[in-house]
Scaffold this active site. Sequence first.
Site, PDB file in Angstrom:
ATOM      1  N   LYS A 203      -0.235  -7.193  -7.743  1.00  0.00           N
ATOM      2  CA  LYS A 203      -0.472  -8.417  -6.957  1.00  0.00           C
ATOM      3  C   LYS A 203      -1.889  -8.969  -7.218  1.00  0.00           C
ATOM      4  O   LYS A 203      -2.096 -10.159  -7.319  1.00  0.00           O
ATOM      5  CB  LYS A 203      -0.270  -8.076  -5.480  1.00  0.00           C
ATOM      6  CG  LYS A 203      -1.029  -8.884  -4.470  1.00  0.00           C
ATOM      7  CD  LYS A 203      -0.289 -10.121  -4.105  1.00  0.00           C
ATOM      8  CE  LYS A 203      -0.879 -10.935  -2.968  1.00  0.00           C
ATOM      9  NZ  LYS A 203      -2.276 -10.840  -2.705  1.00  0.00           N
TER      10      LYS A 203
ATOM     11  N   HIS B 105       0.839  -1.207   0.000  1.00  0.00           N
ATOM     12  CA  HIS B 105       0.000   0.000   0.000  1.00  0.00           C
ATOM     13  C   HIS B 105       0.873   1.257   0.000  1.00  0.00           C
ATOM     14  O   HIS B 105       0.570   2.236  -0.681  1.00  0.00           O
ATOM     15  CB  HIS B 105      -0.880   0.043   1.253  1.00  0.00           C
ATOM     16  CG  HIS B 105      -1.876  -1.067   1.354  1.00  0.00           C
ATOM     17  ND1 HIS B 105      -1.760  -2.091   2.260  1.00  0.00           N
ATOM     18  CD2 HIS B 105      -2.998  -1.321   0.651  1.00  0.00           C
ATOM     19  CE1 HIS B 105      -2.784  -2.916   2.136  1.00  0.00           C
ATOM     20  NE2 HIS B 105      -3.547  -2.484   1.150  1.00  0.00           N
TER      21      HIS B 105
ATOM     22  N   SER C  65      -2.451  -8.386   3.315  1.00  0.00           N
ATOM     23  CA  SER C  65      -2.938  -8.199   4.688  1.00  0.00           C
ATOM     24  C   SER C  65      -3.240  -9.544   5.331  1.00  0.00           C
ATOM     25  O   SER C  65      -3.179  -9.692   6.546  1.00  0.00           O
ATOM     26  CB  SER C  65      -4.188  -7.324   4.677  1.00  0.00           C
ATOM     27  OG  SER C  65      -3.898  -6.128   4.004  1.00  0.00           O
TER      28      SER C  65
END
Length: 257
Positions: free
Chosen positions: A147, A35, A184
Amino acid sequence: MEVARTIAETRRALEPRRSGGVGLVPTMGALHDGHLSLLSAARAENDTVVMSLFVNPAQFNERGDLASYPRDERRDLRLAEEAGVDLVFAPSAEEMYPPGFQTWVDVVELGSILEGAFRPGHFRGVATVCLKLFEIVRPDRAYFGQKDAQQVEVIRRLIADLALEVELRVCPTVRDADGLALSSRNARLSPEERERALALPRALATRDRESALRLLAESEGVEVDYVEVADFQPPVLAGAVRVGGTRLIDNVVLDER
Ligand code: PAF
């Protein structure tokens, strides 16, 4: 850095900032270096950087996955501020999906293959929330990570099909030193599972579907959902596996067009 909780606040805050270019980085929080690379690309190209922070219930097809999605707003806001974000849009689920909500956008074919086949409705949720975010923020540029190659392709199609006035920016996948793509969901892996999960990037690094499947078949504790060559822009070898209760996706670019 401002934090806006409502659509009206966000529009008001952005009104005087439109002239120098607005970049949007959509996120579901649990920020990691992937991010941060998107935020840094947005910071370099726009006078105003907006980050959305919204765990979008519509893109989760399993209740357990939504419930256990990592959430730490205080940490995310600190990292966003350090990355030079001007405005964080962090709405509630009711703000984004008010009572009676029933309008969805579905990128029909692209949204039903690969990830879409294993997670029905996932890309409908992604496309709907992204279209709504684009409409609220009206960014000049929006930033996504390679990704999630299929997500990028879905957004590319959405922008083209609906003639949206936003430029799509795609930033390279960020990996840990051992090769695992940042996600995450990696936080859910035990040290032993994490070791097993490395089979996915190692298999995809062969850049050959059959070799990748063979390597994964030899890997203990790794269940393969799919490994496929996808004719995206650029083409990728994409794969998804399950390790314990965690699902991991990754891809490698095959050749640039
Ligand atoms: O990639 C994500 O984190 C999400 O799918 C996105 C783009 C923020 C939409 O909820």
